[in-house]
Design a protein around this motif. Structure first.
Motif, short mmCIF file in Angstrom:
data_model
loop_
_atom_site.label_atom_id
_atom_site.label_comp_id
_atom_site.label_asym_id
_atom_site.label_seq_id
_atom_site.Cartn_x
_atom_site.Cartn_y
_atom_site.Cartn_z
N ASP A 483 0.85 -1.19 0.00
CA ASP A 483 0.00 0.00 0.00
C ASP A 483 0.89 1.24 0.00
OD1 ASP A 483 0.94 0.29 2.60
OD2 ASP A 483 -0.88 -0.52 3.51
N VAL A 484 0.24 2.40 0.03
CA VAL A 484 0.98 3.66 -0.07
C VAL A 484 1.90 3.85 1.13
CG1 VAL A 484 0.72 6.17 -0.08
CG2 VAL A 484 -0.77 4.76 -1.51
N SER A 485 1.43 3.50 2.32
CA SER A 485 2.25 3.65 3.52
C SER A 485 3.52 2.83 3.41
CB SER A 485 1.46 3.22 4.77
OG SER A 485 0.32 4.03 4.93
N THR A 486 3.39 1.61 2.92
CA THR A 486 4.56 0.76 2.74
C THR A 486 5.51 1.34 1.70
OG1 THR A 486 3.17 -1.15 3.26
CG2 THR A 486 5.31 -1.60 2.28
N ALA A 487 4.94 1.84 0.62
CA ALA A 487 5.77 2.43 -0.44
C ALA A 487 6.57 3.61 0.10
CB ALA A 487 4.89 2.88 -1.60
#
Length: 552
Positions: A483-487
């Motif tokens: 997800d965006v947080s991981t990215a």
């Protein structure tokens, strides 16, 4: 898609018998729920008719019988009391408008295909919630059982118990206990022929008429006959937020209640219900009930089980159940006028006892501490606060803990491999040789499975214990999605590594992961030559660079 889900005419005899039997069970409960709600016995009957009819016609569980239930009545009693207290003249209209709004919200849930999410509420939350509702029903019926008027809230009833015990009205208490004993201990040989609630209703009323007629006990009183009148909904701008909140409470509770009963029906009939269609059907039923002054309802477990056991399997049974109750309203309603409130209290206390999750409560001391505490917290909030707060708090806490556990598992699955990989089976013999030759100057950061936002903050922390190195290889070969947080956490890792002079290589991006990293411009940080499809190629490149630097 057929207009009526599961309709066929191959089981007419079973559906007729199931519908009639369900109506016989529904009659005393509808009267009791109507009185308990404050809207009157007729409101309970109208609710059973309209919710039962339209949920059967438009719902997604063919064998389900719907009508007023304990949980829905608890909410409706609160709504009715709240708005009548604000304005006795318009309060009832506002309360039934809330029922209409709740029905519309349920239909919206179905149209948005949210049905599959409703039953994902964690078990401890459902258990505590249902047990709390059962306890509320019991507490609210203690007043009528002891000859007092019903309390406006469970909390109030709790504090009035000493007063009930000290000032108990003997005839009321006796009738209530007799009714309770009948529904609790009715022999199976009798209950298969006559439903215990109906038997308790008839015998309790006969005892009142023959023995206690002059005792001054409170009875149902006059019940209107004939078809209901259309009730035009009304909105109050000053009370709009309270109305929307109450409607949401009815919609959420009705959806959970109905879909849990649908699961029971599936288990008995070996069929599968359509969750979204069921929500639409329940919404239509509740909207129509509100338009005609009926109580809101949901899929009723007891009536559904009775219907299936009697042979009902299609929506025809639900329609028959509603039509039988129509005949009662048209001609037999006056027969219910002399039913004492104490008799209804005894019947409803049994309903409350049935709703409590005894199976789990009796094993609560064996459950994990978190599960036990969460269940008891939701139970207490249900009784002492309100139903929506109880569910939202319970779901929030359960989800936070679940996400934490998942993030821990995800972080544990991430492996950091350097020259000490030894016989690591995830690497080929050549890959282990390449890593060993770098003598710790190349570190392979190997993800395993999806990485969610919950694990994002811990990604960099995994590298803190690594000895100094020159190249960091991020292996995404086993990552289906991020997800965006991981990215963004990966971006931080790349920037941090590059900030201290380390080369960062990316390995094995699938199209989904690659698209997210490209959209966020994270891949722009990595030279194209450092983006690899295979791990072996990345190790060869990093290996060559290490020894090239040594030669220089």
């Amino acid at each position: 898609m057929s207009l009526i889900h599961g309709l066929h005419f191959n089981n007419l005899k079973g559906d007729l018998l199931g519908g009639v039997t369900a109506a016989v069970v529904a009659l005393p409960l509808a009267l009791a729920f109507g009185v308990s709600s404050g809207a009157g016995a007729i409101a309970g009957l109208y609710g059973a008719i309209f919710v039962g009819l339209f949920a059967a016609l438009f719902g997604g569980t063919p064998a389900q019988v719907s009508g007023p239930t304990g949980p829905m009545t608890v909410v409706m009693a609160s709504v009715f009391t709240q708005f009548v207290a604000i304005d006795p003249a318009t309060g009832p209209v506002l309360a039934f408008t809330v029922v209409i709004m709740g029905g519309i919200l349920q239909m919206l849930f179905g149209l948005l295909k949210l049905g599959k999410y409703v039953t994902l509420v964690p078990f401890p939350v459902i258990s505590g919630f249902m047990s709390g509702i059962g306890l509320i029903i019991i507490l609210l019926q203690l007043g009528p059982l002891f000859g007092f008027s019903a309390s406006s809230s469970a909390k109030e009833a709790l504090f009035l118990i000493p007063e009930y015990l000290n000032g108990a009205d003997s005839p009321a208490l006796m009738l209530g206990l007799v009714s309770l004993a009948i529904v609790l201990f009715c022999p199976r040989s009798i209950s298969v022929t006559v439903p215990p609630p109906l038997l308790a209703l008839v015998l309790g009323t006969l005892i009142y008429l023959l023995v206690f007629l002059d005792s001054g006990l409170t009875v149902i009183g006059a019940i209107p006959t004939g078809l209901p009148q259309l009730l035009m909904p009304a909105l109050s701008l000053d009370l709009l937020s309270e109305m929307l909140f109450a409607a949401l409470m009815l919609a959420v509770l009705g959806s959970i209640d109905s879909l849990l009963t649908s699961l029971v029906a599936d288990n008995m009939t070996k069929n599968y219900h359509d969750s979204d269609r069921e929500l639409i059907g329940q919404g239509v039923g509740n909207m129509m009930a509100g338009l005609f002054g009926g109580l809101p309802g949901a899929g009723a477990t007891m009536r559904t089980v009775v219907n299936i056991k009697a042979g009902g399997s299609t929506p025809i049974a639900g329609v028959v159940h509603a039509l039988v109750l129509v005949f009662v309203v048209l001609g037999a309603a006056p027969l219910a006028e002399n039913i004492p409130h104490a008799v209804l209290a005894g019947i409803l206390i049994k309903v409350g006892l049935d709703i409590i999750d005894w199976r789990f409560l009796l094993r609560l001391h064996h459950a994990p501490l978190f599960v036990a505490v969460l269940m008891l917290l939701v139970l207490c909030l249900t009784v002492l606060a309100d139903l929506v707060t109880a569910v939202f708090v319970g779901v929030f806490i359960a989800n936070v803990v679940t996400v934490k556990r998942l993030s821990d598992n995800q972080l544990d699955s991430i492996r950091i491999i350097d020259s000490h990989a030894g016989n690591d089976e995830s690497l080929s013999k050549r890959e282990r040789k390449l890593l060993a030759e770098t003598r710790g100057r190349v570190v392979l950061y190997q993800f395993d499975g999806p990485v969610s936002y919950a694990a994002a903050k811990g990604l960099s922390g995994k590298l803190q214990d690594c000895r100094p190195h020159d190249a960091l290889l991020l292996d995404f070969s086993r990552v289906p999605l991020i997800d965006v947080s991981t990215a963004l956490a990966i971006e931080d890792m790349i920037v941090e590594a590059q900030g201290v002079g380390r080369n960062v290589h990316i390995i094995g991006l699938n199209p989904i992961v690659q698209e997210i990293l490209q959209r966020l411009k994270i891949l722009d940080l990595i030279p194209a030559s450092f983006c690899h499809t295979k791990r072996s190629k990345a190790l060869e490149t990093a290996h060559a660079m290490v020894f090239r630097d040594e030669l220089n």
